[in-house]
Enzyme design. Structure first.
Site, PDB file in Angstrom:
ATOM      1  CG  ASN A 171      -1.699   1.313   1.382  1.00  5.20           C
ATOM      2  OD1 ASN A 171      -1.801   2.142   0.192  1.00  5.20           O
ATOM      3  ND2 ASN A 171      -2.388   1.493   2.552  1.00  5.20           N
TER       4      ASN A 171
ATOM      5  CE  LYS B  49      -0.159   3.452   4.538  1.00  3.76           C
ATOM      6  NZ  LYS B  49       0.024   3.720   6.142  1.00  3.76           N
TER       7      LYS B  49
ATOM      8  CG  HIS C 240      -6.067   2.072   5.020  1.00  4.15           C
ATOM      9  ND1 HIS C 240      -5.605   2.895   5.711  1.00  4.15           N
ATOM     10  CD2 HIS C 240      -4.812   1.067   4.965  1.00  4.15           C
ATOM     11  CE1 HIS C 240      -4.413   2.728   6.071  1.00  4.15           C
ATOM     12  NE2 HIS C 240      -3.959   1.501   5.537  1.00  4.15           N
TER      13      HIS C 240
ATOM     14  CD  GLU D 219      -3.194   5.750   6.353  1.00  4.05           C
ATOM     15  OE1 GLU D 219      -3.018   5.673   5.076  1.00  4.05           O
ATOM     16  OE2 GLU D 219      -2.279   5.224   7.264  1.00  4.05           O
TER      17      GLU D 219
ATOM     18  CD  GLU E 144      -3.641  -2.225   7.455  1.00  2.17           C
ATOM     19  OE1 GLU E 144      -2.603  -2.678   7.024  1.00  2.17           O
ATOM     20  OE2 GLU E 144      -4.335  -1.450   7.192  1.00  2.17           O
TER      21      GLU E 144
ATOM     22  N   GLY F 278       2.103   2.426  10.930  1.00  2.38           N
ATOM     23  CA  GLY F 278       3.010   3.573  10.714  1.00  2.38           C
ATOM     24  C   GLY F 278       3.792   4.010  12.002  1.00  2.38           C
TER      25      GLY F 278
ATOM     26  CB  SER G 229       4.799  -1.197  12.410  1.00  7.37           C
ATOM     27  OG  SER G 229       4.228  -0.108  12.721  1.00  7.37           O
TER      28      SER G 229
HETATM   29  P1  PGA Z   1       2.672   0.585   7.849  1.00  7.75           P
HETATM   30  O1  PGA Z   1       1.185   0.803   6.938  1.00  7.75           O
HETATM   31  O2  PGA Z   1       3.330  -0.829   7.361  1.00  7.75           O
HETATM   32  O3  PGA Z   1       3.288   1.548   7.347  1.00  7.75           O
HETATM   33  O4  PGA Z   1       2.493   0.621   9.022  1.00  7.75           O
HETATM   34  C1  PGA Z   1       0.316  -0.436   6.696  1.00  7.75           C
HETATM   35  C2  PGA Z   1      -0.780  -0.025   6.123  1.00  7.75           C
HETATM   36  O5  PGA Z   1      -1.545   1.282   6.396  1.00  7.75           O
HETATM   37  O6  PGA Z   1      -1.673  -0.605   5.222  1.00  7.75           O
END
Ligand code: PGA
Length: 255
Positions: free
Chosen positions: A8, A10, A92, A94, A164, A170, A209
């Site tokens: 992903n 983003k 997601h 976000e 998640e 993140g 992460s």
């Molecule tokens: P990350 O993001 O691996 O940077 O924690 C995962 C995601 O948002 O799908």
């Protein structure tokens, strides 16, 4: 393919950065992993050209559920289909938390994904506050039930659910494999009607992460079939190393 690992990206990467990345990345061969790369909308067309005829599948990070219409700034299933997109990340965190997407919106998107034969990567997960309040199970089950409302098992050929936890995304604070497995078991139990229908190919990812050093802990659990990877997917070489580490962990398990 026993694993499914999705990148992903983003809101990262221009068209030229996308091409450079994928030119490098497609030099790798993976024997046990369906790799899915989800660039931003603006780079999907370029990515589609590079990925055409390769084993890496193309995914989108979001999708409106209408086929077309007066929805300024939105992208429809028809448009994504046209570009060779096969997977769509839906719900997601976000988008849930920064763009105020509701479970009802997410349900519309899942229904559209089914109608257009995309594989939805449906993201679920609790916030840190919800976990501390002991509400993880309740939140995840509600996201699943509302997200998959009116989705018929006989119409749903492929489903990926990404667990998640929001607090792990993140932050560098990945969930322990034990915590991830516990929620993975809950999700599998809830989705039994799909899994047992024999019609839906179901796979479960952990996300939050994930990196090349911890991926093995997740995928060596039989309940977890791969990962949704943000930060650690942004460099072609290190994303390839992460996938190799996952394949080795699965090997170690005698799979
Ligand atoms: P990350 O993001 O691996 O940077 O924690 C995962 C995601 O948002 O799908």
């Amino acid at each position: 393919m026993s694993l499914i690992i999705a990148a992903n990206w983003k809101m990262y990467k221009t068209v030229s950065e996308t091409k450079d990345y994928l030119d490098k990345f497609t030099g790798n061969t993976f024997n046990k992993t369906q790799v899915v790369v989800c660039p931003p909308f603006t780079a999907l067309s370029a990515a589609s050209e590079v990925l055409c005829g390769t084993q890496t599948a193309l995914g989108a990070q979001n999708m409106n559920w209408h086929t077309e219409g007066a929805y300024t700034g939105e992208v429809s299933p028809l448009m994504l289909k046209d570009l060779g997109v096969r997977y769509v990340i839906i719900g997601h965190s976000e988008r849930r938390h920064k763009m105020n997407e509701t479970n009802a919106d997410i349900n519309q998107k899942v229904l559209a994904a089914v109608e257009y034969s995309f594989t939805p990567i449906l993201c679920v997960g609790e916030t840190g506050d919800e976990r501390e309040a002991g509400r993880t199970k309740e939140v995840v089950l509600e996201q699943l039930r509302e997200g998959l409302k009116d989705v018929a098992a006989d119409k749903l050929k492929n489903l990926v659910v990404a667990y998640e936890p929001v607090w792990a995304i993140g932050t560098g604070l990945a969930a322990s494999a034990q915590d991830a497995v516990e929620v993975a078991q809950l999700i599998r139990e809830e989705l039994k009607p799909f899994i047992d229908s024999g019609n839906t190919k179901f796979r479960l990812q952990y996300g939050g992460s994930v990196n090349k050093d911890n991926i093995g802990e997740y995928v060596s659990a039989p309940e977890i079939n791969g990962a949704l990877v943000g930060g650690a997917s942004l460099q072609a070489d290190s994303f390839a190393a992460l996938i190799r580490a996952a394949e080795e962990a699965v090997n170690d398990e005698g799979d």
